[in-house]
Motif scaffolding. Sequence first.
Motif, PDB file in Angstrom:
ATOM      1  N   GLY A 142       0.907  -1.343   0.128  1.00 50.48           N
ATOM      2  CA  GLY A 142      -0.472   0.306   0.261  1.00 50.48           C
ATOM      3  C   GLY A 142       0.997   1.298  -0.183  1.00 50.48           C
ATOM      4  N   ASN A 143       0.252   1.929   0.988  1.00 50.86           N
ATOM      5  CA  ASN A 143       1.103   3.602   0.741  1.00 50.86           C
ATOM      6  C   ASN A 143       2.218   3.696   1.816  1.00 50.86           C
ATOM      7  OD1 ASN A 143      -0.770   4.434  -1.683  1.00 50.86           O
ATOM      8  ND2 ASN A 143      -2.904   4.468   0.328  1.00 50.86           N
ATOM      9  N   GLN A 144       3.070   3.895   1.290  1.00 49.87           N
ATOM     10  CA  GLN A 144       4.437   4.046   2.499  1.00 49.87           C
ATOM     11  C   GLN A 144       3.944   5.728   3.450  1.00 49.87           C
ATOM     12  OE1 GLN A 144       8.396   3.801   2.978  1.00 49.87           O
ATOM     13  NE2 GLN A 144       9.239   5.252   4.130  1.00 49.87           N
ATOM     14  N   ILE A 145       3.305   5.414   4.761  1.00 44.97           N
ATOM     15  CA  ILE A 145       2.687   7.187   5.204  1.00 44.97           C
ATOM     16  C   ILE A 145       3.869   7.850   6.108  1.00 44.97           C
ATOM     17  CG2 ILE A 145       0.319   6.211   4.846  1.00 44.97           C
ATOM     18  CD1 ILE A 145       0.144   5.519   7.463  1.00 44.97           C
ATOM     19  N   ALA A 146       4.749   7.016   6.829  1.00 44.31           N
ATOM     20  CA  ALA A 146       5.425   7.009   7.493  1.00 44.31           C
ATOM     21  C   ALA A 146       6.929   6.365   8.053  1.00 44.31           C
ATOM     22  CB  ALA A 146       5.370   6.665   8.533  1.00 44.31           C
ATOM     23  N   GLU A 147       7.861   7.671   8.466  1.00 42.64           N
ATOM     24  CA  GLU A 147       9.377   6.758   8.061  1.00 42.64           C
ATOM     25  C   GLU A 147      10.133   7.113   8.883  1.00 42.64           C
ATOM     26  OE1 GLU A 147      13.358   6.703   5.124  1.00 42.64           O
ATOM     27  OE2 GLU A 147      11.683   5.758   4.831  1.00 42.64           O
ATOM     28  N   PHE A 148      10.759   6.737  10.095  1.00 47.86           N
ATOM     29  CA  PHE A 148      11.646   7.182  11.727  1.00 47.86           C
ATOM     30  C   PHE A 148      12.901   6.593  11.350  1.00 47.86           C
ATOM     31  CE2 PHE A 148       7.429   7.110  12.898  1.00 47.86           C
ATOM     32  CZ  PHE A 148       6.755   8.217  13.265  1.00 47.86           C
ATOM     33  N   THR A 149      13.935   7.476  11.721  1.00 51.05           N
ATOM     34  CA  THR A 149      15.348   7.165  11.680  1.00 51.05           C
ATOM     35  C   THR A 149      15.597   6.994  13.313  1.00 51.05           C
ATOM     36  OG1 THR A 149      15.690   8.384  10.107  1.00 51.05           O
ATOM     37  CG2 THR A 149      17.285   7.901  11.766  1.00 51.05           C
ATOM     38  N   VAL A 150      16.036   5.161  13.466  1.00 53.72           N
ATOM     39  CA  VAL A 150      15.650   4.935  14.682  1.00 53.72           C
ATOM     40  C   VAL A 150      17.060   5.809  15.169  1.00 53.72           C
ATOM     41  CG1 VAL A 150      16.626   3.035  15.786  1.00 53.72           C
ATOM     42  CG2 VAL A 150      15.039   2.654  14.368  1.00 53.72           C
ATOM     43  N   MET A 151      17.612   5.960  16.953  1.00 50.34           N
ATOM     44  CA  MET A 151      17.952   6.570  17.421  1.00 50.34           C
ATOM     45  C   MET A 151      18.883   6.097  18.236  1.00 50.34           C
ATOM     46  SD  MET A 151      16.115  10.229  18.115  1.00 50.34           S
ATOM     47  CE  MET A 151      17.809  11.394  18.133  1.00 50.34           C
ATOM     48  N   ALA A 152      20.212   5.774  17.745  1.00 47.94           N
ATOM     49  CA  ALA A 152      20.974   6.197  19.088  1.00 47.94           C
ATOM     50  C   ALA A 152      21.051   5.422  20.361  1.00 47.94           C
ATOM     51  CB  ALA A 152      22.783   6.094  18.681  1.00 47.94           C
ATOM     52  N   GLY A 153      20.938   4.574  20.819  1.00 47.62           N
ATOM     53  CA  GLY A 153      20.183   4.531  22.431  1.00 47.62           C
ATOM     54  C   GLY A 153      19.120   3.045  22.193  1.00 47.62           C
ATOM     55  N   GLY A 154      18.266   3.445  23.549  1.00 49.35           N
ATOM     56  CA  GLY A 154      17.242   2.068  23.312  1.00 49.35           C
ATOM     57  C   GLY A 154      17.833   1.072  24.184  1.00 49.35           C
ATOM     58  N   GLY A 155      17.026  -0.134  23.456  1.00 48.80           N
ATOM     59  CA  GLY A 155      17.559  -1.361  24.001  1.00 48.80           C
ATOM     60  C   GLY A 155      16.943  -2.426  25.208  1.00 48.80           C
TER      61      GLY A 155
END
Length: 285
Positions: A142-155
């Motif tokens: 379908g339609n790509q509606i969002a793109e997020f860049t994963v940031m350093a950290g989390g886990g």
Amino acid sequence: MKFIKRAACAAAIAMAFAGTANAATVINDWVFNPTGGGFTGGQQVNEYLDVNGNAFIQINPTSGSSFSFKEHAVFNISQADGNGQLFPVKFPGGNITATFEASGTGSFGGNFSFSGGTIRMYQNPTSGQYATSAGIYGANLGNQIAEFTVMAGGGGMVDASGSPTNNGQVTVLAKADVGSLDAGYFFRENGTDLSTESIMAFAFTNANTVANPTNLLVDEVACQYANFTGNGCNGQQYANTPGYFFVSNNGQVKLGEVPEPGSLALFGIAMLGAGVMSRKRARKA
């Protein structure tokens, strides 16, 4: 003296989380329209979108105690706030899915964190295609509606083999710049379209090893998406090993204000400190 050190450590962690919460404010009572039809026809989201899916993780030992990893995952996003108002039912054609790919590092029996990656969300006007062989497990149609860049950290925490601890929480921090969200889907409570802003995403999922992934899941996510060429993709029977495995993920995605740069570093320090304290308690027990 040991008590004082533990108390000081706990206080530092609490202050770090408090500082991050203030700087990276979660947005409540926002509006999401799964069909892209605008603010008026959308659904109010009190706090989060529900997500569930599966991830294929490949571990590469880099020393006796550390490793690097690659993760490829697919997700279905069918409702908000656990309210039972399924998007495909309330909004015909509003089938929301996502793909996730990221890399990072960690320590066996300790913590892992992400170094980077990408989350892509899709709106598929055709229902019933998630968990099929269409596209990549039906998650990128379908339609790509969002793109997020994963940031350093989390886990989160991993066991001695590098697998997330049973039902262990995994945190992902990601950012969408202006224009990375399609107009018509994401809105503030006052009707402002979030496609005109930079926005944060905070994903919190519980991860559990999938003992017997289906052939379809292996074919679609490991072979096709992750370009894996080992067992399961070379004519041999697939089986999880300490070097590669599947996990299931169930959790939430929240949106938030973009915090000050130092706040995310503080968040990482807080998570690391919490992990250190958990391991010390486990050893004493």
